[in-house]
Design an enzyme around this catalytic site. Structure first.
Site, PDB file in Angstrom:
ATOM      1  N   CYS A  77       0.868  -1.184   0.000  1.00 25.30           N
ATOM      2  CA  CYS A  77       0.000   0.000   0.000  1.00 25.30           C
ATOM      3  C   CYS A  77       0.903   1.231   0.000  1.00 25.30           C
ATOM      4  O   CYS A  77       2.066   1.148  -0.379  1.00 25.30           O
ATOM      5  CB  CYS A  77      -0.975  -0.022   1.178  1.00 25.30           C
ATOM      6  SG  CYS A  77      -0.190   0.039   2.806  1.00 25.30           S
TER       7      CYS A  77
ATOM      8  N   ASP B 138      -8.114   3.935   1.142  1.00 29.36           N
ATOM      9  CA  ASP B 138      -7.170   4.327   2.186  1.00 29.36           C
ATOM     10  C   ASP B 138      -7.932   4.853   3.406  1.00 29.36           C
ATOM     11  O   ASP B 138      -8.614   5.876   3.306  1.00 29.36           O
ATOM     12  CB  ASP B 138      -6.268   5.427   1.615  1.00 29.36           C
ATOM     13  CG  ASP B 138      -5.122   5.759   2.544  1.00 29.36           C
ATOM     14  OD1 ASP B 138      -5.129   5.286   3.693  1.00 29.36           O
ATOM     15  OD2 ASP B 138      -4.227   6.495   2.103  1.00 29.36           O
TER      16      ASP B 138
ATOM     17  N   ASN C 235       2.352   1.462   4.376  1.00 28.80           N
ATOM     18  CA  ASN C 235       2.636   0.202   5.093  1.00 28.80           C
ATOM     19  C   ASN C 235       2.342   0.318   6.591  1.00 28.80           C
ATOM     20  O   ASN C 235       3.015  -0.291   7.425  1.00 28.80           O
ATOM     21  CB  ASN C 235       4.090  -0.262   4.867  1.00 28.80           C
ATOM     22  CG  ASN C 235       4.376  -1.692   5.318  1.00 28.80           C
ATOM     23  OD1 ASN C 235       5.503  -2.001   5.701  1.00 28.80           O
ATOM     24  ND2 ASN C 235       3.405  -2.569   5.294  1.00 28.80           N
TER      25      ASN C 235
ATOM     26  N   CYS D  42      -1.358   0.893   7.429  1.00 29.71           N
ATOM     27  CA  CYS D  42      -2.801   0.614   7.573  1.00 29.71           C
ATOM     28  C   CYS D  42      -3.226  -0.626   6.799  1.00 29.71           C
ATOM     29  O   CYS D  42      -3.477  -1.682   7.371  1.00 29.71           O
ATOM     30  CB  CYS D  42      -3.633   1.816   7.117  1.00 29.71           C
ATOM     31  SG  CYS D  42      -3.343   3.311   8.081  1.00 29.71           S
ATOM     32  N   ARG D  43      -3.311  -0.516   5.476  1.00 32.11           N
ATOM     33  CA  ARG D  43      -3.920  -1.594   4.700  1.00 32.11           C
ATOM     34  C   ARG D  43      -3.025  -2.814   4.500  1.00 32.11           C
ATOM     35  O   ARG D  43      -3.477  -3.946   4.692  1.00 32.11           O
ATOM     36  CB  ARG D  43      -4.356  -1.044   3.325  1.00 32.11           C
ATOM     37  CG  ARG D  43      -5.482  -0.042   3.428  1.00 32.11           C
ATOM     38  CD  ARG D  43      -5.650   0.729   2.148  1.00 32.11           C
ATOM     39  NE  ARG D  43      -4.499   1.588   1.884  1.00 32.11           N
ATOM     40  CZ  ARG D  43      -4.280   2.251   0.764  1.00 32.11           C
ATOM     41  NH1 ARG D  43      -5.148   2.124  -0.228  1.00 32.11           N
ATOM     42  NH2 ARG D  43      -3.234   3.028   0.616  1.00 32.11           N
ATOM     43  N   SER D  44      -1.776  -2.603   4.089  1.00 35.20           N
ATOM     44  CA  SER D  44      -0.966  -3.797   3.784  1.00 35.20           C
ATOM     45  C   SER D  44      -0.559  -4.593   5.037  1.00 35.20           C
ATOM     46  O   SER D  44      -0.503  -5.822   4.964  1.00 35.20           O
ATOM     47  CB  SER D  44       0.250  -3.450   2.904  1.00 35.20           C
ATOM     48  OG  SER D  44       1.141  -2.572   3.532  1.00 35.20           O
TER      49      SER D  44
HETATM   50  P1  4NP Z   1      -1.731   2.853   4.115  1.00 41.70           P
HETATM   51  O1  4NP Z   1      -2.308   4.250   4.638  1.00 41.70           O
HETATM   52  O2  4NP Z   1      -1.227   3.097   2.712  1.00 41.70           O
HETATM   53  O3  4NP Z   1      -2.930   1.943   4.126  1.00 41.70           O
HETATM   54  O4  4NP Z   1      -0.660   2.440   5.068  1.00 41.70           O
HETATM   55  C1  4NP Z   1      -1.542   5.420   4.585  1.00 41.70           C
HETATM   56  C2  4NP Z   1      -0.716   5.741   5.633  1.00 41.70           C
HETATM   57  C3  4NP Z   1       0.023   6.898   5.593  1.00 41.70           C
HETATM   58  C4  4NP Z   1      -0.052   7.728   4.493  1.00 41.70           C
HETATM   59  C5  4NP Z   1      -0.874   7.393   3.427  1.00 41.70           C
HETATM   60  C6  4NP Z   1      -1.614   6.241   3.475  1.00 41.70           C
HETATM   61  N1  4NP Z   1       0.681   8.923   4.464  1.00 41.70           N
HETATM   62  O5  4NP Z   1       0.577   9.680   3.481  1.00 41.70           O
HETATM   63  O6  4NP Z   1       1.445   9.191   5.410  1.00 41.70           O
END
Ligand code: 4NP
Length: 161
Positions: free
Chosen positions: A7, A125, A10, A12-14
């Site tokens: 994702c 997201d 790294n 939240c989702r992955s």
């Molecule tokens: P993830 O969520 O891709 O599911 O881990 C996010 C976490 C942080 C950010 C974007 C998405 N960020 O821009 O910091």
């Protein structure tokens, strides 16, 4: 067989997908044959544990994210993993531009193995939203992981001949 979930951050989702899919793999007794990992496109959260909201939502379903640490994808990942799975189509596009020669076919959407018309293609997201977004992400990830498991089991069988 090695499966990598990717994702943006790294956190939240992955990491959630890693935990959900590993749980299924262990439940089906494939732990010695299927390796599961996750990473992000960004290095912004490098070394950090998953987001507290993701950890809490996963814990509500009996999954432990606390030992995971964020890391950024690197070239070697495309060589070492059989499947490099994007949690949404934006991540998929980025991964396709990063994939070294000869590795493009390993890069696939996480939601998309079924190919059913109208099926979700993105795990949205949840980072900038509320707690419900993390529950919705878990629902999509649980559904997608079952479809993925069937595909992985077919590959294991094909490999066994
Ligand atoms: P993830 O969520 O891709 O599911 O881990 C996010 C976490 C942080 C950010 C974007 C998405 N960020 O821009 O910091």
């Amino acid at each position: 067989m090695r499966v990598l979930f990717v994702c943006l951050g790294n956190i939240c989702r992955s990491p959630t997908a890693e935990a959900v899919f590993r749980d299924l793999v262990l439940e089906r007794d494939h732990g010695d044959r299927v390796e599961v990992d996750s990473c992000g496109l960004l290095d912004y959260h490098e070394g950090n544990p998953p987001d507290a909201r993701a950890t809490a939502a996963a814990a509500g379903r009996g999954l432990d994210l606390t030992t995971q640490r964020a890391r950024q994808i690197e070239d070697a990942d495309f060589e070492q993993f059989d499947l490099v799975l994007a949690l949404d189509r934006e991540v998929l596009r980025s991964l396709r531009t990063l994939a070294p020669d000869g590795t493009l076919e390993r890069v696939q959407p996480f939601l998309g193995f079924g190919g059913a018309p109208g099926a979700a293609r993105d795990v949205p997201d949840p980072y900038y939203g509320g707690a419900q977004g993390f529950e919705d992400a878990l629902d999509l990830i649980e559904d997608g992981s079952r479809v993925l498991l069937a595909d992985v089991e077919a590959r294991l069988e094909a490999h066994d001949g």
